[in-house]
Design a protein around this motif. Structure first.
Motif, PDB file in Angstrom:
ATOM      1  N   UNK A  43      52.770  73.614   5.887  1.00  0.00           N
ATOM      2  CA  UNK A  43      51.809  72.818   5.111  1.00  0.00           C
ATOM      3  C   UNK A  43      52.132  72.852   3.621  1.00  0.00           C
ATOM      4  N   UNK A  44      52.566  74.002   3.140  1.00  0.00           N
ATOM      5  CA  UNK A  44      52.938  74.124   1.732  1.00  0.00           C
ATOM      6  C   UNK A  44      54.112  73.195   1.398  1.00  0.00           C
ATOM      7  N   UNK A  45      55.122  73.184   2.275  1.00  0.00           N
ATOM      8  CA  UNK A  45      56.280  72.316   2.042  1.00  0.00           C
ATOM      9  C   UNK A  45      55.882  70.842   2.068  1.00  0.00           C
ATOM     10  N   UNK A  50      54.284  65.619  -0.777  1.00  0.00           N
ATOM     11  CA  UNK A  50      53.203  64.664  -1.069  1.00  0.00           C
ATOM     12  C   UNK A  50      52.977  64.586  -2.571  1.00  0.00           C
ATOM     13  N   UNK A  51      52.962  65.727  -3.221  1.00  0.00           N
ATOM     14  CA  UNK A  51      52.758  65.785  -4.676  1.00  0.00           C
ATOM     15  C   UNK A  51      53.926  65.154  -5.431  1.00  0.00           C
ATOM     16  N   UNK A  77      51.405  67.206  18.779  1.00  0.00           N
ATOM     17  CA  UNK A  77      51.600  66.560  17.484  1.00  0.00           C
ATOM     18  C   UNK A  77      50.248  66.198  16.876  1.00  0.00           C
ATOM     19  N   UNK A  78      49.357  65.647  17.680  1.00  0.00           N
ATOM     20  CA  UNK A  78      48.036  65.253  17.175  1.00  0.00           C
ATOM     21  C   UNK A  78      47.242  66.469  16.679  1.00  0.00           C
ATOM     22  N   UNK A  79      47.376  67.608  17.348  1.00  0.00           N
ATOM     23  CA  UNK A  79      46.705  68.836  16.899  1.00  0.00           C
ATOM     24  C   UNK A  79      47.258  69.291  15.557  1.00  0.00           C
ATOM     25  N   UNK A  80      48.578  69.217  15.391  1.00  0.00           N
ATOM     26  CA  UNK A  80      49.172  69.603  14.110  1.00  0.00           C
ATOM     27  C   UNK A  80      48.714  68.657  13.000  1.00  0.00           C
ATOM     28  N   UNK A  81      48.620  67.375  13.300  1.00  0.00           N
ATOM     29  CA  UNK A  81      48.165  66.403  12.306  1.00  0.00           C
ATOM     30  C   UNK A  81      46.747  66.751  11.849  1.00  0.00           C
ATOM     31  N   UNK A  82      45.895  67.186  12.768  1.00  0.00           N
ATOM     32  CA  UNK A  82      44.537  67.601  12.386  1.00  0.00           C
ATOM     33  C   UNK A  82      44.589  68.736  11.373  1.00  0.00           C
ATOM     34  N   UNK A  83      45.495  69.675  11.571  1.00  0.00           N
ATOM     35  CA  UNK A  83      45.643  70.803  10.648  1.00  0.00           C
ATOM     36  C   UNK A  83      46.189  70.335   9.299  1.00  0.00           C
ATOM     37  N   UNK A  85      45.788  67.360   7.843  1.00  0.00           N
ATOM     38  CA  UNK A  85      44.789  66.643   7.040  1.00  0.00           C
ATOM     39  C   UNK A  85      43.646  67.538   6.587  1.00  0.00           C
ATOM     40  N   UNK A  86      43.489  68.719   7.203  1.00  0.00           N
ATOM     41  CA  UNK A  86      42.522  69.687   6.674  1.00  0.00           C
ATOM     42  C   UNK A  86      42.991  70.221   5.328  1.00  0.00           C
ATOM     43  N   UNK A  87      44.300  70.382   5.167  1.00  0.00           N
ATOM     44  CA  UNK A  87      44.871  70.946   3.948  1.00  0.00           C
ATOM     45  C   UNK A  87      45.261  69.885   2.928  1.00  0.00           C
TER      46      UNK A  87
END
Length: 143
Positions: A43-45, A50-51, A77-83, A85-87
């Motif tokens: 997520x950090x990467x 994105x920034x 993949x859909x579960x990871x996408x949920x994570x 967009x939380x961050x």
């Protein structure tokens, strides 16, 4: 007119292929392949990308089954996408990515790239295919 950039992702179990649109929203360009390690680092990467590119939308390839249903990999993949967009608060679009990796591999083979080099870039090229498909669709349906 310069548009906000769009991020394209090809998410796999071991890697995430990353592409971004050009500033005009016409073409997809490969950025990198993230080697997945743990969720916070992944997520950090993604957040840094994105920034850096001022991304406002994310197009994620969903590996549907050939009959159009969602199998176990699509659900992962859909579960990871949920994570994600939380961050990273970002508009997200799911895009059918059936055969994107095959298309990417075919283009690399036609470009006479050796097998060991193809392995290093295949996920990034698949992300380019996913994003370019989305950009082409958007362009075609705007006219």
């Amino acid at each position: 007119m310069i548009k906000p950039r769009i991020l394209g992702l090809d998410i796999g179990d071991r890697t995430i292929g990353v592409a971004v649109s050009d500033p005009f929203g016409w073409t997809a360009q490969g950025v990198t392949t993230i080697k997945r390690s743990d969720l916070p680092k992944d997520l950090e990467e993604l957040g840094k990308i994105v920034e850096e590119y001022k991304v406002t939308k994310m197009v994620v390839g969903i590996p549907k089954n050939m009959n159009g249903t969602f199998g176990p990999q699509a659900e992962k993949v859909r579960e990871l996408v949920k994570e994600i967009v939380k961050q990273i608060t970002i508009e997200t679009v799911e895009w059918d990515e059936r055969l994107s990796t095959k298309m990417a591999e075919r283009s690399l083979i036609e470009g006479d790239m050796r097998r060991n080099k193809r392995k290093k870039v295949i996920d990034t090229v698949a992300a380019v295919c996913i994003l370019q498909g989305y950009l082409d669709y958007q362009q075609h349906h705007r006219e």
